[in-house]
Structures are given as C-alpha cells and as structure tokens.
Design a protein around this motif. Structure first.
Motif, mmCIF file in Angstrom:
data_model
loop_
_atom_site.group_PDB
_atom_site.id
_atom_site.type_symbol
_atom_site.label_atom_id
_atom_site.label_comp_id
_atom_site.label_asym_id
_atom_site.label_seq_id
_atom_site.Cartn_x
_atom_site.Cartn_y
_atom_site.Cartn_z
ATOM 1 N N TYR A 176 0.827 -1.205 0.000
ATOM 2 C CA TYR A 176 0.000 0.000 0.000
ATOM 3 C C TYR A 176 0.863 1.257 0.000
ATOM 4 N N MET A 177 1.844 1.298 0.865
ATOM 5 C CA MET A 177 2.692 2.489 0.970
ATOM 6 C C MET A 177 3.602 2.645 -0.248
ATOM 7 N N ARG A 178 4.044 1.534 -0.813
ATOM 8 C CA ARG A 178 4.910 1.619 -1.992
ATOM 9 C C ARG A 178 4.163 2.224 -3.178
ATOM 10 N N GLU A 179 2.922 1.810 -3.395
ATOM 11 C CA GLU A 179 2.160 2.314 -4.536
ATOM 12 C C GLU A 179 1.867 3.809 -4.426
ATOM 13 N N ARG A 180 1.871 4.340 -3.222
ATOM 14 C CA ARG A 180 1.586 5.760 -3.021
ATOM 15 C C ARG A 180 2.843 6.562 -2.751
ATOM 16 N N LYS A 181 4.004 5.924 -2.980
ATOM 17 C CA LYS A 181 5.306 6.562 -2.769
ATOM 18 C C LYS A 181 5.464 7.053 -1.329
ATOM 19 N N LEU A 182 4.917 6.284 -0.411
ATOM 20 C CA LEU A 182 5.027 6.598 1.012
ATOM 21 C C LEU A 182 5.867 5.574 1.761
ATOM 22 N N LEU A 186 1.520 11.121 7.719
ATOM 23 C CA LEU A 186 2.627 10.712 6.848
ATOM 24 C C LEU A 186 2.400 11.099 5.394
ATOM 25 N N ASN A 187 1.149 11.070 4.946
ATOM 26 C CA ASN A 187 0.835 11.474 3.572
ATOM 27 C C ASN A 187 0.628 12.992 3.547
ATOM 28 N N ARG A 188 1.701 13.717 3.338
ATOM 29 C CA ARG A 188 1.665 15.182 3.445
ATOM 30 C C ARG A 188 0.877 15.831 2.316
ATOM 31 N N ASP A 189 0.647 15.112 1.223
ATOM 32 C CA ASP A 189 -0.090 15.674 0.090
ATOM 33 C C ASP A 189 -1.603 15.506 0.238
ATOM 34 N N SER A 190 -2.046 14.838 1.277
ATOM 35 C CA SER A 190 -3.469 14.588 1.477
ATOM 36 C C SER A 190 -4.028 15.556 2.514
ATOM 37 N N ALA A 191 -5.005 16.348 2.095
ATOM 38 C CA ALA A 191 -5.648 17.273 3.030
ATOM 39 C C ALA A 191 -6.424 16.519 4.101
ATOM 40 N N TRP A 222 -12.273 11.703 18.121
ATOM 41 C CA TRP A 222 -11.121 11.649 17.218
ATOM 42 C C TRP A 222 -11.088 10.392 16.368
ATOM 43 N N LEU A 223 -11.675 9.326 16.860
ATOM 44 C CA LEU A 223 -11.406 8.006 16.310
ATOM 45 C C LEU A 223 -11.909 7.811 14.869
ATOM 46 N N PRO A 224 -13.170 8.115 14.530
ATOM 47 C CA PRO A 224 -13.617 7.902 13.136
ATOM 48 C C PRO A 224 -12.832 8.730 12.120
ATOM 49 N N ASP A 225 -12.556 9.997 12.448
ATOM 50 C CA ASP A 225 -11.826 10.850 11.509
ATOM 51 C C ASP A 225 -10.393 10.386 11.323
ATOM 52 N N VAL A 226 -9.766 9.941 12.389
ATOM 53 C CA VAL A 226 -8.383 9.473 12.285
ATOM 54 C C VAL A 226 -8.313 8.171 11.498
ATOM 55 N N TYR A 227 -9.210 7.239 11.769
ATOM 56 C CA TYR A 227 -9.214 5.982 11.034
ATOM 57 C C TYR A 227 -9.445 6.215 9.540
ATOM 58 N N GLN A 228 -10.341 7.147 9.215
ATOM 59 C CA GLN A 228 -10.627 7.416 7.801
ATOM 60 C C GLN A 228 -9.513 8.218 7.149
ATOM 61 N N GLY A 229 -8.976 9.202 7.844
ATOM 62 C CA GLY A 229 -8.006 10.093 7.234
ATOM 63 C C GLY A 229 -6.610 9.521 7.116
ATOM 64 N N ALA A 230 -6.229 8.649 8.012
ATOM 65 C CA ALA A 230 -4.889 8.071 7.964
ATOM 66 C C ALA A 230 -4.746 7.135 6.775
ATOM 67 N N PRO A 231 -3.537 7.013 6.200
ATOM 68 C CA PRO A 231 -3.321 5.970 5.188
ATOM 69 C C PRO A 231 -3.732 4.612 5.763
ATOM 70 N N THR A 232 -4.336 3.781 4.947
ATOM 71 C CA THR A 232 -4.873 2.509 5.446
ATOM 72 C C THR A 232 -3.811 1.669 6.141
ATOM 73 N N ALA A 233 -2.579 1.729 5.640
ATOM 74 C CA ALA A 233 -1.498 0.979 6.285
ATOM 75 C C ALA A 233 -1.283 1.443 7.715
ATOM 76 N N VAL A 234 -1.468 2.734 7.952
ATOM 77 C CA VAL A 234 -1.350 3.281 9.307
ATOM 78 C C VAL A 234 -2.568 2.905 10.140
ATOM 79 N N THR A 235 -3.742 2.902 9.511
ATOM 80 C CA THR A 235 -4.963 2.524 10.230
ATOM 81 C C THR A 235 -4.873 1.083 10.727
ATOM 82 N N VAL A 236 -4.248 0.204 9.935
ATOM 83 C CA VAL A 236 -4.053 -1.181 10.375
ATOM 84 C C VAL A 236 -3.319 -1.199 11.707
#
Length: 483
Positions: free
Chosen positions: A100-106, A151-156, A231-245
């Motif tokens: 997941y992180m490799r495909e997004r250059k993260l 970690l994904n600085r390009d994502s608002a 905080w929990l729903p917004d953080v789970y949704q906003g974080a890269p899925t690899a981080v949410t795991v």
C-alpha cells in the motif's frame, strides 16, 4: 538517588534490543536508495522477531513478578502476554502496509521507524510501575501515532485527521497528567504500588477522587470509549490505510495495559468508584458505537465506530475489578486486535494506486473476483459480530460472564442487545461481497505482494482455529493474572 543493577537491565532487555535495533535501522536507512527500501522492511521485521524471542525467553515463572529501576518497571506475566501480541500486531501492520505504501510513494524509512518507536512506547507502557513510566510510554506512542497519521503530506484529509488527533490527544494527555498530579499530591508518591498501599491513609481523599475522575477521562480517550471518541472515526478514515491497520490494533492492547496498571495497580482501593464510571462508559460506547456504525458508508469509519462498541465490551471485564474479569478483558483485547488486523488488512490488500477501497460498495462482487479473500473478509466480519464458533464469539462470551459474575447483569443485557443490533452492519459488508455485482471488476485486482497474501490468509484462518481451540490462550491470560 535512583540506582539500578545488572538485573534491571535483564528485565528490560527486550526493550533495549528493540531500541538498539531501531537506532541501527535509522542509520542504515540514511544510506540506502529509495529502491532499496525492502532492506528497511526486512530489518524491521527481523527486529520485531528478535524482540519477540527475548520476550519469550525472559518470561517469568507463573505467579512471579520482578521489578526494575526501583519499581518503575514491572516484569510479570501480564506484560509478557501483552508485549508478545503488541510485537505481533506491529509486525502484521508492516507486512500489510508494505505494498500500500509503496504504490503511493510513502514507503519511506520514517514509516518503519515510527512504528518501531511506537512499539517501544507500548512495551514500556504495559510494564509501567510508576506514573512517570506510564506517561513516558504513552507519550512516545502518541507522538509516533500523530506523525504516522500525517505521513501522507499531500493529502488534506490526512492532515486534517492528524491535526484533530494531535489537538484532542494533547487535551487527553493534559487530563491524564492533571489527574496524575492530583494523585501525587494526595499520596506523595509516583510509584503505583505505593499509591495503592497508601489509599487508606490519605489525609485528603477528596483530592484522590478528583484525580481519579481526570485519570479515567484520559484512559477513556486512549481507549476510544464514548463520549471521548470524537477523534477516532476521523483518524481511522483520514490516515493511510497501512497506518490505520497499526493504530486500529496494537495500541488497543497498550490501552488495556494502561487502564489495568493505573486503575487496578495504583487505585485498586477505589474500585467501587471507577468500576461504576467504567460501566457508564461501557453503556455509552455500546450505544453510540453500534448505532452510528449503521449509518456509515465508508468502511473505515464503520470499523471505527465498531471499535468504539468493542471498547464497550472490553470494559465489561473491568467492572468487577476481579482477576477473572481482567483476564477476560485481556483475552478480548487480543481477539479484537487480531480480527481488526484482518479487516483493515483486507482494505489495504484490495486498495491500489488511485483506488482506496474505502467505501463499503467497493467490496461489491468480491466473491466473483476472489472467493478466497471474500471468505477471509467474511470471517473477520463474523468474528467482529461475535458469531460462533469464531474467535470473537468466545471473547464476547467470556467478558459477559465476567460482568454477570460481578453482579452487573443489567450491563450484560445491554451489551447483548447492542451486539445484536451491531450484527446488521457487519452482515451488510458480507451481503455486498456475495450478492452484489461490481460495476468495475478491475478495481478488485489483487496485488502481487505474495507475503502479504499469505500472511493475511493465515491471520484470517487463525480466527477459526482460535475459535475452536481458545482454551490454551485463555489459560495463558488466566495464569498472567494468577487465576
């Protein structure tokens, strides 16, 4: 003056091994090219594996516990069980997040280093014998988690989630620290064992109760219990899925350790007060988590509200303040962490560049594309719902039994009612996978990351195996608490 000897270093050896390995990985990562990031990946996996070996080899005998650094660090069966599964969940997170992180250059060194530092913080936290140790471990975990979400600085969306997480997390840390200061002022000590021993001789018990309220609020935030769940729903949704795991699994084990060390280890003499508080938090979490999850179309938000409801179940084990209840609660935390890793891992597995697979409708027709992975996701959903004979069913059964044995029959009935309501949104995911047709089957293309596909398959099958043979794991939890 604080003194320590060689025995202190032996007790904290797994933490030292992980910290040393993390520093080595940090230096190595500075000199490798982005195309060689697999070196960092496998070194991180190896560091966690070696740490797990040291934890296992250094496990004390049943019923025995040692202290280090003048009681600031505890090494007992509880910490061993929690550390083993914290390390396991961190390793699974790295495996699930790699593609997941490799495909997004993260896929950068910071991802691995932050996960390792967070793991170190969690290991320190679950062995806390002092308010200072607990707070240091908690802040190391928290600061690493804030950075991972951003970690994904390009994502608002990620930036917004990280800011919300940081602000509310700082508020919760302030509440926790203020509560600790009140307890220190009332007892004159930071050592949890000394606090527990001095509760009956406190000159101003009102200050102790005042500090307890703030302490429970801080713990509730870290657990994600309602009404401290914002905080929990917004953080789970906003974080890269690899981080949410990662943040959706391992930190829940650490939060259990925090709650146990502070409430039972330090304030066990006030259990008649904090058990009632936790019972109220449990009701709020069960109601808000299950009812709001029904309205979600984003699967990460749905699983976030599901997490809140599971925290409500976890707290059922605390309301009796008995070793049997704590053992059942720890068993539940392990069950949830393993199951949540499969659910979030499947989202990461199906996601690809330009397609996040975050909507429930994105799982339409998965059974047509891959019956095997549709089955794995279905196992995770049924386990979260508590369907027998899966792992999640027995975890729910044990915490319900603990609550009933403690005299909280009404709370167990409330939990059962909301668990039945919660089955709906889990079944909706299964229905979409098996009975709906995907508009674009190309979106469900599976990645070529063979290690991830094997590991997530084993993780899913483990939910069946542990559901059928849960006894040994529960016995391990019981031994940790001297049951």
């Amino acid at each position: 003056m604080i003194q320590f000897n060689f025995a202190d270093l032996i007790a904290i050896l797994p933490e030292l091994v992980l910290l040393g390995a993390t520093c080595v990985i940090l230096l190595v990562d500075l000199f490798i090219k982005p195309s060689q990031r697999d070196i960092t990946h496998w070194m991180s996996i190896a560091a966690l594996a070696v740490t797990a070996v040291f934890i296992w080899r250094g496990a004390p005998e049943a019923g025995q516990a040692t202290t280090a650094f003048n009681g600031m660090f505890l090494h007992d069966g509880i910490s061993v069980v929690l550390k083993q599964f914290i390390v396991l969940m961190s390793g699974l997170s790295l495996v699930y997040g790699r593609n997941y992180m490799r495909e997004r250059k993260l896929l950068i060194g910071e991802f691995y280093l932050l996960v390792l530092f967070a793991t170190f913080g969690m290991m320190l936290l679950v062995s806390a014998g002092s308010l200072i140790t607990a707070y240091l471990g908690l802040e190391l975990l928290a600061l690493s988690s804030y950075a991972l979400v951003a970690l994904n600085r390009d994502s608002a969306v990620s930036a917004e989630a990280a800011i919300k997480y940081f602000v509310l997390g700082a508020l919760a840390s302030g509440l926790l620290l203020y509560g600790m200061s009140m307890i220190y002022g009332a007892t004159g000590t930071l050592d949890l064992a000394s606090i527990s021993a001095s509760i009956g001789q406190v000159e101003h018990p009102g200050w102790l109760a005042f500090g307890l309220v703030f302490l429970v609020c801080g713990i509730a935030f870290k657990l994600g219990a309602a009404p401290f769940h914002m905080w929990l729903p917004d953080v789970y949704q906003g974080a890269p899925t690899a981080v949410t795991v990662f943040i959706g699994s391992a930190p829940k084990l650490a939060a259990f350790g925090l709650a146990y060390r502070l409430l039972e280890g330090g304030l066990g003499g006030l259990s008649e007060h904090w058990t009632l508080m936790l019972a109220i938090l449990s009701v709020f979490s069960l109601a808000i988590g299950n009812l709001l999850a029904i309205a979600q179309s984003n699967i990460k938000r749905m699983l976030a509200y599901s997490t809140i409801s599971h925290v409500g179940f976890l707290l059922l084990g605390f309301v009796g303040a008995t070793p049997e209840g704590f053992s059942a609660a720890m068993f539940y935390a392990i069950s949830y962490a393993l199951t949540a890793a499969v659910a979030f891992g499947m989202i990461a597995l199906l996601a690809r560049a330009g397609f996040e697979c975050e909507e429930i409708d994105d799982f339409k027709g998965l059974n047509q594309r891959s019956p095997w992975y549709a089955g794995i996701m279905a196992i995770a959903m049924f386990s979260l719902a508590g369907v027998p004979p899966l792992f999640g069913f027995f975890a729910k059964l044990l915490v319900l039994k603990a609550a009933i044995d403690a005299g909280f029959l009404w709370l167990a009935i409330v939990a059962i009612v909301f668990a039945i309501i919660g089955i709906y949104y889990y079944l909706r995911v299964v229905k979409v996978m098996y009975f709906d047709t995907a508009a674009d089957t190309g979106k469900l293309a599976l990645p070529e990351d063979v290690p991830m596909r094997w590991v997530i398959s084993l993780n899913g099958l483990a939910l069946i195996v542990l559901g059928l043979t849960w006894g040994p794991l529960f016995d391990w939890c019981n031994r940790a608490f001297g049951v």
